[in-house]
Design an enzyme around this catalytic site. Structure first.
Site, PDB file in Angstrom:
ATOM      1  N   GLY A 138       0.688  -1.092  -0.181  1.00 59.20           N
ATOM      2  CA  GLY A 138       0.027   0.220  -0.009  1.00 59.20           C
ATOM      3  C   GLY A 138       0.414   1.315   0.355  1.00 59.20           C
ATOM      4  CD  GLN A 343     -28.023  13.083  10.954  1.00 56.51           C
ATOM      5  OE1 GLN A 343     -27.153  12.214   9.857  1.00 56.51           O
ATOM      6  NE2 GLN A 343     -28.481  12.687  12.050  1.00 56.51           N
ATOM      7  CD  GLU A 370      -1.847  10.302  -4.298  1.00 58.65           C
ATOM      8  OE1 GLU A 370      -0.099   9.802  -4.058  1.00 58.65           O
ATOM      9  OE2 GLU A 370      -1.851   9.725  -5.464  1.00 58.65           O
TER      10      GLU A 370
END
Length: 388
Positions: A138, A343, A370
């Site tokens: 990753g 909401q 990123e």
């Protein structure tokens, strides 16, 4: 919502490009956002072409290669925010070639810059991709497993890349590989590979939660033969170019996240002023008013942190810490603001009749790409070790 321009005077050129972006976002991007989302894995070539014709896909390229000459990060952040007020995924798509261009500008020869960058400034520019992420790697870019083996004046690239933006639509890829895994960062090298090179294959686009304007797929390299002239810089210089690219890309993505947070905030404020409940606009209800105040405040804070990182990069100073702070703040602000818009609107916010639910899905990627928010916190915490 207006930009706090009392902090820094904008040039006529910056004001002009902001005006261009605002009109393009309103007239072209926002009206297309829902249809692009529904299409899911289809590339929105029509909007790409329209943006190219007015210079929005190449404004960040140097004038000597036909670009708009806005090479400074501050202007690029101004543009990114405005485009992403229109739509986050489309805004990120339209400026994606800037991510490809930076390693070329940093590491490339004059011949490579002319050959690779000038086509990006044309009226029908190709799409491009950076290929860094791997299925088992990753955020630790020094641990890349894609291997580059030198064979005379050529290299053979073997490996897999995952979550590559524009993969399948791109004409050129910058592949980051290692010439020796034992060297970690010192072995990372960048190569430019054309999509038609034998051995390079791209999977079908992946179906995603949000930001569907950007297609993502896996890229497989099976003994892909690359001429040494398509290596960017020397062996082992790729990691330096990659880290510089990350500082810039994190800052740009912070501006993008600020844009969608701003869109959600403006949307919610308009709704709260128009929607009536118990005989008065819901903005008069304290819980709603306080939520809107939090949204507005966080957007302003995210923008200022983004501007700070951009200004630091433009001054030639290292901005790894500042870009991480900007991305962390802006991405989490985007997630909060889009949630808060849903909401505030209640059931209507949850409905696909309105864009609020889409923006909430789009915003989640900003906390992941990123480097996740946890990764940004790690970068910041490392900077505190020597802090007095």
């Amino acid at each position: 919502m207006t930009l706090p321009t009392e902090l820094t005077e904008l040039s006529p050129e910056q004001l002009a490009i902001i005006d261009l972006c605002q009109h393009f976002a309103k007239d072209k991007i926002r009206p297309a956002a829902r249809a692009v989302d529904e299409a899911d894995t289809e590339v929105p070539w029509e909007i790409w072409g329209e943006a190219a014709r007015v210079g929005l896909t190449s404004f960040m390229l140097p004038e000597q290669y036909g670009g708009g000459g806005s090479t400074d990060m501050f202007t690029q952040c101004l543009v990114q925010e405005e485009l992403c007020v229109g739509d986050l995924g489309l805004g990120n798509l339209l400026t994606a070639n800037g991510f490809f261009a930076h390693p070329v500008l940093e590491l490339g020869t004059d011949e490579q810059k002319e050959r690779l960058l000038r086509p990006l400034a044309g009226e029908a520019p190709p799409m491009t991709s950076l290929a860094v992420t791997e299925p088992d790697v990753g955020s630790d870019a020094a641990a890349l497993r894609t291997h580059a083996v030198r064979k005379g004046d050529r290299y053979l690239l073997t490996g897999r890349k995952a979550w590559i933006s524009n993969a399948g639509a791109s004409e050129y890829y910058i592949i980051f590989a290692t010439v020796d895994p034992r060297l970690r960062a010192k072995g990372i090298t960048a190569f430019v590979v054309h999509r038609d090179t034998p051995g390079l294959t791209v999977s079908a686009p992946w179906k995603k939660m949000g930001q569907r304007a950007l297609i993502n797929a896996e890229v497989t390299l099976d003994d892909v033969e690359v001429d040494a002239r398509d290596r960017l810089g020397e062996e082992g210089q790729g990691f330096i170019g990659l880290m510089q690219t990350f500082d810039r890309s994190r800052t740009i993505l912070a501006a993008a996240a600020t844009g969608v947070a701003r869109a959600a905030t403006e949307y919610a404020i308009q709704y709260a002023n128009e929607r009536r409940q118990f005989g008065k606009p819901i903005i008069d209800h304290q819980a709603v008013a306080f939520r809107l105040a939090d949204m507005e405040t966080r957007v302003e804070a995210a923008r200022l942190m983004t501007w700070r990182a951009a200004k630091r990069i433009d001054s030639g100073r290292r901005a790894t810490r500042e870009s991480a702070m900007a991305k962390l703040t802006a991405s989490e602000t985007a997630m909060f603001a889009t949630w808060a818009a849903v909401q505030t609107m209640g059931g209507w916010g949850y409905s696909r009749e309105f864009l609020a639910e889409k923006w909430m899905r789009d915003a989640k990627l900003e906390e992941i790409e990123e480097g996740t928010s946890d990764m940004q916190r790690m970068i910041i915490s490392r900077s505190l070790r020597d802090h007095v």
